[in-house]
Design a protein around this motif. Sequence first.
Motif: not given
Length: 202
Positions: A69-96
């Motif tokens: 489940h977590e790897i699928a989430l990471a693949d979806r959120l980190l698999g393609r980066i458009v805006d590095l900081e914004r996309d990492l924040v989106t990942f961090g919020i979802a991961w938390s």
Amino acid sequence: MPTVRADKQRDLLDGALRVFARDGYSRASIDALAQAAGVSTRTIYNHYGDKAGLFKAVILDSATRVAEHEIALADRLLGRIVDLERDLVTFGIAWSTPDPATADHFALVRQIRADSAHIDPDTLAAWQDAGPIRVRRALAVHLKAHAAAGLLHIDDADIAALHLVQLTAGSVAAASDISAEHVVRAGISAFLGAYRPEHARR
């Protein structure tokens, strides 16, 4: 060894997960485990040998499913980066953000950490391999790819993955009096302060 129907085995593992998550390994009784799963104690002994064997099956099954489940989430959120900081924040919020679907698993993890002295070290190592280590390595693969693309400067991707998790979900868990988004944004800022390439900081 007698076999258990797949649906009954699923009920057994899910029921045992709830009991171990609630009571911990040491306090969980075979009677309570059997009752929660809707099977006889003899079924547990015949199929898993003892409580330790059932516990190992439960934690490996649960860790594997949560890792997927977590790897699928990471693949979806980190698999393609458009805006590095914004996309990492989106990942961090979802991961938390706690997921009700994994609540029993993480309740079990808290019980394991409190009761680790009474759990077979081989079981603990197998759980780490099936769950936390597997997930961290999957995150490291994404970070390596972004480093190869010039978005990050990383010498050790496993350590960078550990930092990413600790600066987001780990920090949110440790600071319940601060909004999760604020903690994650600050954590990603710190992460990028360490891992953003020098030319990108100007």
